[in-house]
Design a protein around this motif. Structure first.
Motif, PDB file in Angstrom:
ATOM      1  N   VAL A 396       0.896  -1.054   0.109  1.00  0.00           N
ATOM      2  CA  VAL A 396      -0.045   0.017   0.091  1.00  0.00           C
ATOM      3  C   VAL A 396       0.797   1.075   0.127  1.00  0.00           C
ATOM      4  CG1 VAL A 396      -1.952   1.268   1.202  1.00  0.00           C
ATOM      5  CG2 VAL A 396      -1.784  -1.243   1.260  1.00  0.00           C
ATOM      6  N   SER A 397       0.615   2.129  -0.497  1.00  0.00           N
ATOM      7  CA  SER A 397       1.230   3.544  -0.847  1.00  0.00           C
ATOM      8  C   SER A 397      -0.034   4.446  -0.459  1.00  0.00           C
ATOM      9  CB  SER A 397       1.653   3.905  -2.298  1.00  0.00           C
ATOM     10  OG  SER A 397       2.856   2.961  -2.446  1.00  0.00           O
ATOM     11  N   VAL A 398       0.548   5.779   0.241  1.00  0.00           N
ATOM     12  CA  VAL A 398      -0.332   6.754   0.727  1.00  0.00           C
ATOM     13  C   VAL A 398       0.333   8.042   0.400  1.00  0.00           C
ATOM     14  CG1 VAL A 398      -0.905   5.104   2.628  1.00  0.00           C
ATOM     15  CG2 VAL A 398       0.631   6.700   3.090  1.00  0.00           C
ATOM     16  N   GLU A 399      -0.700   8.944   0.423  1.00  0.00           N
ATOM     17  CA  GLU A 399      -0.522  10.422   0.238  1.00  0.00           C
ATOM     18  C   GLU A 399      -1.233  11.162   1.482  1.00  0.00           C
ATOM     19  OE1 GLU A 399      -1.292  12.185  -3.491  1.00  0.00           O
ATOM     20  OE2 GLU A 399       0.063  10.892  -4.260  1.00  0.00           O
ATOM     21  N   GLY A 400      -0.491  11.980   2.231  1.00  0.00           N
ATOM     22  CA  GLY A 400      -1.092  12.421   3.526  1.00  0.00           C
ATOM     23  C   GLY A 400      -0.511  12.218   4.852  1.00  0.00           C
ATOM     24  N   PRO A 401      -1.239  11.995   5.853  1.00  0.00           N
ATOM     25  CA  PRO A 401      -2.713  13.009   5.862  1.00  0.00           C
ATOM     26  C   PRO A 401      -2.570  14.421   5.675  1.00  0.00           C
ATOM     27  CG  PRO A 401      -1.916  12.319   7.922  1.00  0.00           C
ATOM     28  CD  PRO A 401      -0.837  11.870   7.168  1.00  0.00           C
ATOM     29  N   TYR A 402      -4.019  14.785   5.213  1.00  0.00           N
ATOM     30  CA  TYR A 402      -4.187  16.254   5.130  1.00  0.00           C
ATOM     31  C   TYR A 402      -5.476  16.460   5.978  1.00  0.00           C
ATOM     32  CZ  TYR A 402      -1.491  15.191   1.003  1.00  0.00           C
ATOM     33  OH  TYR A 402      -0.361  14.864   0.150  1.00  0.00           O
ATOM     34  N   GLY A 403      -5.519  17.800   6.338  1.00  0.00           N
ATOM     35  CA  GLY A 403      -6.249  17.897   7.380  1.00  0.00           C
ATOM     36  C   GLY A 403      -6.584  19.485   7.786  1.00  0.00           C
ATOM     37  N   PRO A 404      -7.393  19.964   8.653  1.00  0.00           N
ATOM     38  CA  PRO A 404      -7.629  21.341   9.113  1.00  0.00           C
ATOM     39  C   PRO A 404      -6.085  21.798  10.023  1.00  0.00           C
ATOM     40  CG  PRO A 404      -9.297  20.038  10.310  1.00  0.00           C
ATOM     41  CD  PRO A 404      -8.475  19.429   9.049  1.00  0.00           C
ATOM     42  N   ALA A 405      -5.853  22.895   9.961  1.00  0.00           N
ATOM     43  CA  ALA A 405      -4.740  23.180  10.986  1.00  0.00           C
ATOM     44  C   ALA A 405      -5.198  22.989  12.321  1.00  0.00           C
ATOM     45  CB  ALA A 405      -4.268  24.636  10.518  1.00  0.00           C
ATOM     46  N   SER A 406      -6.345  23.389  12.882  1.00  0.00           N
ATOM     47  CA  SER A 406      -6.933  22.960  14.142  1.00  0.00           C
ATOM     48  C   SER A 406      -8.350  22.739  14.016  1.00  0.00           C
ATOM     49  CB  SER A 406      -6.687  24.420  14.915  1.00  0.00           C
ATOM     50  OG  SER A 406      -7.358  25.566  14.347  1.00  0.00           O
ATOM     51  N   THR A 407      -8.857  22.694  15.303  1.00  0.00           N
ATOM     52  CA  THR A 407     -10.325  22.112  15.292  1.00  0.00           C
ATOM     53  C   THR A 407     -10.961  22.792  16.465  1.00  0.00           C
ATOM     54  OG1 THR A 407      -9.665  20.036  16.412  1.00  0.00           O
ATOM     55  CG2 THR A 407      -9.862  19.952  14.232  1.00  0.00           C
ATOM     56  N   HIS A 408     -12.115  23.037  16.614  1.00  0.00           N
ATOM     57  CA  HIS A 408     -12.807  23.914  17.573  1.00  0.00           C
ATOM     58  C   HIS A 408     -13.937  23.357  18.283  1.00  0.00           C
ATOM     59  CE1 HIS A 408      -9.781  26.821  16.007  1.00  0.00           C
ATOM     60  NE2 HIS A 408     -10.460  26.793  15.031  1.00  0.00           N
ATOM     61  N   PHE A 409     -13.845  22.065  18.352  1.00  0.00           N
ATOM     62  CA  PHE A 409     -15.006  21.097  18.702  1.00  0.00           C
ATOM     63  C   PHE A 409     -15.553  21.621  20.114  1.00  0.00           C
ATOM     64  CE2 PHE A 409     -15.064  19.497  14.888  1.00  0.00           C
ATOM     65  CZ  PHE A 409     -13.922  18.689  14.664  1.00  0.00           C
ATOM     66  N   LEU A 410     -14.236  21.818  20.751  1.00  0.00           N
ATOM     67  CA  LEU A 410     -14.343  22.161  22.266  1.00  0.00           C
ATOM     68  C   LEU A 410     -15.175  23.293  22.874  1.00  0.00           C
ATOM     69  CD1 LEU A 410     -11.231  21.008  23.551  1.00  0.00           C
ATOM     70  CD2 LEU A 410     -13.107  19.567  23.707  1.00  0.00           C
ATOM     71  N   ARG A 411     -15.576  24.283  21.769  1.00  0.00           N
ATOM     72  CA  ARG A 411     -16.074  25.363  22.120  1.00  0.00           C
ATOM     73  C   ARG A 411     -17.530  25.376  22.313  1.00  0.00           C
ATOM     74  NH1 ARG A 411     -14.943  28.539  16.452  1.00  0.00           N
ATOM     75  NH2 ARG A 411     -13.117  28.905  17.311  1.00  0.00           N
ATOM     76  N   HIS A 412     -17.929  24.223  21.823  1.00  0.00           N
ATOM     77  CA  HIS A 412     -19.509  24.246  21.774  1.00  0.00           C
ATOM     78  C   HIS A 412     -19.987  23.515  23.010  1.00  0.00           C
ATOM     79  CE1 HIS A 412     -19.564  25.464  17.734  1.00  0.00           C
ATOM     80  NE2 HIS A 412     -18.839  24.494  17.320  1.00  0.00           N
ATOM     81  N   GLU A 413     -21.219  23.589  23.321  1.00  0.00           N
ATOM     82  CA  GLU A 413     -21.753  22.969  24.616  1.00  0.00           C
ATOM     83  C   GLU A 413     -22.409  21.516  24.216  1.00  0.00           C
ATOM     84  OE1 GLU A 413     -24.375  25.072  26.921  1.00  0.00           O
ATOM     85  OE2 GLU A 413     -23.406  26.908  26.920  1.00  0.00           O
ATOM     86  N   THR A 414     -22.670  21.622  23.028  1.00  0.00           N
ATOM     87  CA  THR A 414     -23.307  20.087  22.492  1.00  0.00           C
ATOM     88  C   THR A 414     -22.952  19.993  21.013  1.00  0.00           C
ATOM     89  OG1 THR A 414     -25.422  20.425  23.762  1.00  0.00           O
ATOM     90  CG2 THR A 414     -25.507  18.783  22.003  1.00  0.00           C
ATOM     91  N   LEU A 415     -22.463  18.839  20.691  1.00  0.00           N
ATOM     92  CA  LEU A 415     -22.208  18.464  19.293  1.00  0.00           C
ATOM     93  C   LEU A 415     -23.329  17.732  18.785  1.00  0.00           C
ATOM     94  CD1 LEU A 415     -18.552  17.797  19.368  1.00  0.00           C
ATOM     95  CD2 LEU A 415     -19.422  19.649  18.237  1.00  0.00           C
ATOM     96  N   VAL A 416     -23.858  18.057  17.733  1.00  0.00           N
ATOM     97  CA  VAL A 416     -24.976  17.066  17.094  1.00  0.00           C
ATOM     98  C   VAL A 416     -24.319  16.747  15.700  1.00  0.00           C
ATOM     99  CG1 VAL A 416     -27.204  17.010  16.040  1.00  0.00           C
ATOM    100  CG2 VAL A 416     -26.864  18.534  18.040  1.00  0.00           C
ATOM    101  N   MET A 417     -23.853  15.482  15.462  1.00  0.00           N
ATOM    102  CA  MET A 417     -23.083  15.002  14.254  1.00  0.00           C
ATOM    103  C   MET A 417     -24.204  13.840  13.716  1.00  0.00           C
ATOM    104  SD  MET A 417     -19.297  14.339  15.941  1.00  0.00           S
ATOM    105  CE  MET A 417     -19.685  13.092  17.401  1.00  0.00           C
TER     106      MET A 417
END
Length: 694
Positions: A396-417
């Motif tokens: 197997v060969s891969v490229e990445g991973p690529y993603g956001p520089a940061s995430t801000h999930f902790l700023r919310h009181e509730t996460l609805v996914m």
């Protein structure tokens, strides 16, 4: 930002008489007569250098951000404020543009305004001076205006081309500055692509009509030595039209491979575009494509490596989890994606998948989940799930991973996914991050409501993938999670145990050439990226400057013989590629040497921890889950059969000052959730869409 706004100002002023009759002559009198760069030096200074300089500064900024202490990166939600929360609310939901937020709409409007401004200003100024052209050419007024319009359409199209490749530069240091990733920027690339090819097509049609009415159709076969080459422009446009046609949704979804392979015609499109207009004018759009080429070659170097595949977890719902060995310094964020290639299935096909492992929970492993959908993913699942399969090693060969520089999930009181089908995979990485935050960092996490819709009860086994395959114990009692699973195509069920009874794990042996996934540019990747951009551009300037000074310039001074535009453009493209290849290769090799010993140690440690039993071991999910202080996630979930979730009731019923609403899945599902969040019925909703189908 100051440099970027200055560059935009130059684009705004470009069609005006102030620029063409005052600014440009003054600048060219100082720069354009250089014996080292000639007229090309003017556009390199005004348009190419500023954007590359921003990319270098962006790389330095991202490096410094990455060096921040962990406690400064992980702030509690009370300490974070989203100043742009209202601007991220969906404004347009249905239509050709898809989901457009309030913050995207002004930028889109301003870009369209720039195109309209440029088009109208060019037409006004050029038509005002058209009498001089009529006296020179002797053709009719409408024909002269038609030719001018053709040229103007091409010039305006070049504005879009200057930005076309920026959104799809996966390792870009520019996108994170605006809070974007290459995946979230795909829709901007689509918008720009439609605009560019529409303008270039109109440019070509106008010229064909003009040549026809002036009885000069033979112009279509001319390749001027020291002027615009018509044949090159036609080849470039033809390649663009083929790419454009295959982006039609019906073709792209039913014949994805046709779309994928035809999109590589961008090489033909760009090469012949440069040959068409000459390297001097092409330098106005060079920075975006230059950064794309740097990123593309670095990705190419990473894709040549065979990575160490540790194990696969195969589920009965045509879903496979691949677990790779990872170099500990490779850091990534939740919702990152990784491109995977399995040569035994196809040497050319690369497919993006969400990284479901957590960088903190599993420092030496990285996992992706592959749901059977297309022919490639189904072949992989059949290969691993077949009872007669005795695969001991899978390259197997891969490229990445690529993603956001940061995430801000902790700023919310509730996460609805909210997910549909395989759309649950990005949320697995988020939940694992919350497990780490609550159990290790002891930080209060938001309440999680996971709404997942599946077609059959067999798909419920995907919920078991929320927990890592490793036996590490994490106390998830502090994680407030509610799982609501909906099975839409079935009225009855056979129970959770029956659902997952066919799941199993496969352990793979490794070969000496297999290495853990590592950051291709080392732990200080952003710093190295800035160094590659800077050193490659300087190298290119030195080489082309010397060639111009001692070969091209003396030739151009001969009034009887001018240096060929095509040869000059070819030399520039060649040495741009040489500079990028040399500097990027040297950087990658240097970093590879630095981590070789550590990588070998990592392989040895992983090998010792791998079970020495048969490479194909029956997998019992219930037995493995006994090591965790909680029941099976399927047993803990509320399962609803034969119905779909009432999304409006669930979302609007959430309490709290900040509700994060994340949706991943089919287009219709994303639009329904966006409509609810855009309705304005409540003001505490913060919408985010995660999409891998465009």
């Amino acid at each position: 930002m100051v440099i970027f706004l200055g560059t935009i100002m130059m684009w705004i002023m470009l069609p005006t008489n102030t620029y063409s009759k005052t600014w440009s002559p003054n600048i060219k009198s100082k720069v354009g007569k250089s014996t080292y760069f000639g007229s090309q030096g003017y556009n390199l200074l005004i348009f190419t250098f500023p954007m590359l300089f921003i990319a270098i500064l962006g790389s330095l900024y991202m490096h410094l951000e990455k060096k921040k202490k962990t406690q400064n990166q992980r702030m509690s939600r009370e300490g974070r404020k989203d100043l742009l929360k209202e601007w991220r609310r969906p404004m347009l939901v249905k239509g050709p543009l898809g989901i457009v937020s309030w913050i995207e709409l002004p930028f889109l409007t301003m870009f369209i305004a720039l195109l309209v401004w440029s088009l109208s200003t060019y037409i006004h100024n050029w038509f005002a001076d058209i009498n001089e052209w009529l006296a020179y050419s002797g053709i009719e007024m409408w024909k002269a205006k038609l030719e001018d319009s053709a040229v103007i359409l091409g010039i305006v199209g070049n504005i879009g081309l200057a930005f076309l490749f920026l959104p799809v530069t996966r390792g870009s240091s520019l996108l994170p500055l605006f809070g974007l990733t290459s995946e979230s920027g795909i829709k901007y690339h689509i918008w720009l692509g439609h605009i560019v090819l529409a303008l270039f097509t109109a440019h070509g049609i106008c010229y064909i009509i003009f040549w026809s009415v002036t009885n000069d159709i033979s112009q279509m076969l001319k390749w001027e030595k020291a002027n615009v080459s018509n044949v090159a422009g036609e080849i470039s446009l033809l390649a663009g039209l083929i790419m454009w046609a295959t982006t039609y949704p019906g073709i792209r979804r039913k014949f994805f491979e046709l779309f994928y392979y035809s999109h590589h015609l961008y090489i033909v499109f760009m090469v012949f575009f440069v040959l068409h207009v000459g390297i001097s004018y092409a330098s106005t759009m060079l920075p975006g494509f230059y950064l794309f080429m740097v990123d593309r070659f670095v990705r190419f170097l990473q894709s040549r490596q065979s990575v160490r595949l540790l194990s696969a977890r195969v589920l009965s719902c045509e879903t496979t989890e691949l677990n790779f060995a990872k170099y500990p310094s490779l850091n990534y964020t939740p919702t990152s994606i990784m491109f995977v290639n399995v040569p035994s299935i196809s040497k050319l096909q690369w497919h993006p998948f969400t990284v479901t492992s957590n960088n903190n929970l599993e420092q030496d492993k990285l996992s992706v989940i592959i749901k059977g959908g297309g022919s490639w993913s189904k072949k992989l699942h059949q290969m691993l799930s077949s009872p007669s399969s005795s695969i001991e090693h899978l390259q197997v060969s891969v490229e990445g991973p690529y993603g956001p520089a940061s995430t801000h999930f902790l700023r919310h009181e509730t996460l609805v996914m909210i997910s549909g089908g395989s759309g649950i995979t990005p949320f697995i990485s988020i939940i694992r991050e919350l497990i780490y935050t609550s159990s290790v960092l002891k930080i209060t996490t938001p309440k999680v409501i996971l709404i997942c819709a599946f077609k059959t009860s067999a798909d419920l086994s995907m919920l078991e993938l929320i927990m890592p395959i490793s036996g590490s114990e994490y106390d998830i009692s502090n994680l407030n999670i509610q799982i609501e699973a909906y099975v839409t195509k079935e009225q009855q069920h056979s129970g959770p145990t029956q659902v997952i009874r066919n799941s199993r794990a496969i352990w793979f042996k490794h070969e000496p050439k297999d290495i853990p996934i590592s950051p291709i540019l080392g732990p200080n990747g952003w710093l190295w990226l800035g160094a590659i951009i800077a050193s490659s551009f300087v190298t290119f300037l030195i080489i082309i400057g010397l060639i111009t000074r001692y070969h091209i310039y003396p030739t151009d001074q001969n009034t009887d013989k001018k240096f060929s535009w095509s040869i000059r453009a070819t030399l520039n493209m060649l040495f741009i590629c040489v500079a990028i290849v040399v500097t990027a290769s040297a950087s990658v090799l240097w970093n590879k040497k630095q981590i070789t010993k550590q990588s070998l140690t990592q392989i040895q440690n992983t090998t010792l921890s791998t079970p020495q039993a048969s490479p194909s071991i029956p997998y019992n999910p219930e037995r493995e889950l006994e090591s965790f202080p909680q029941q099976s996630l399927i047993q803990a979930a509320n399962i609803h059969y034969g119905q779909r979730p009432n999304l409006k009731k669930i979302i609007l019923g959430c309490e709290g000052s900040s509700i994060g609403v994340l949706v991943s899945g089919p287009k219709l599902l994303r639009h329904d959730v966006a409509n609810i969040c855009a309705s304005g019925l409540v003001a505490n909703l913060h919408f985010e869409s995660i999409s891998f189908s465009w």
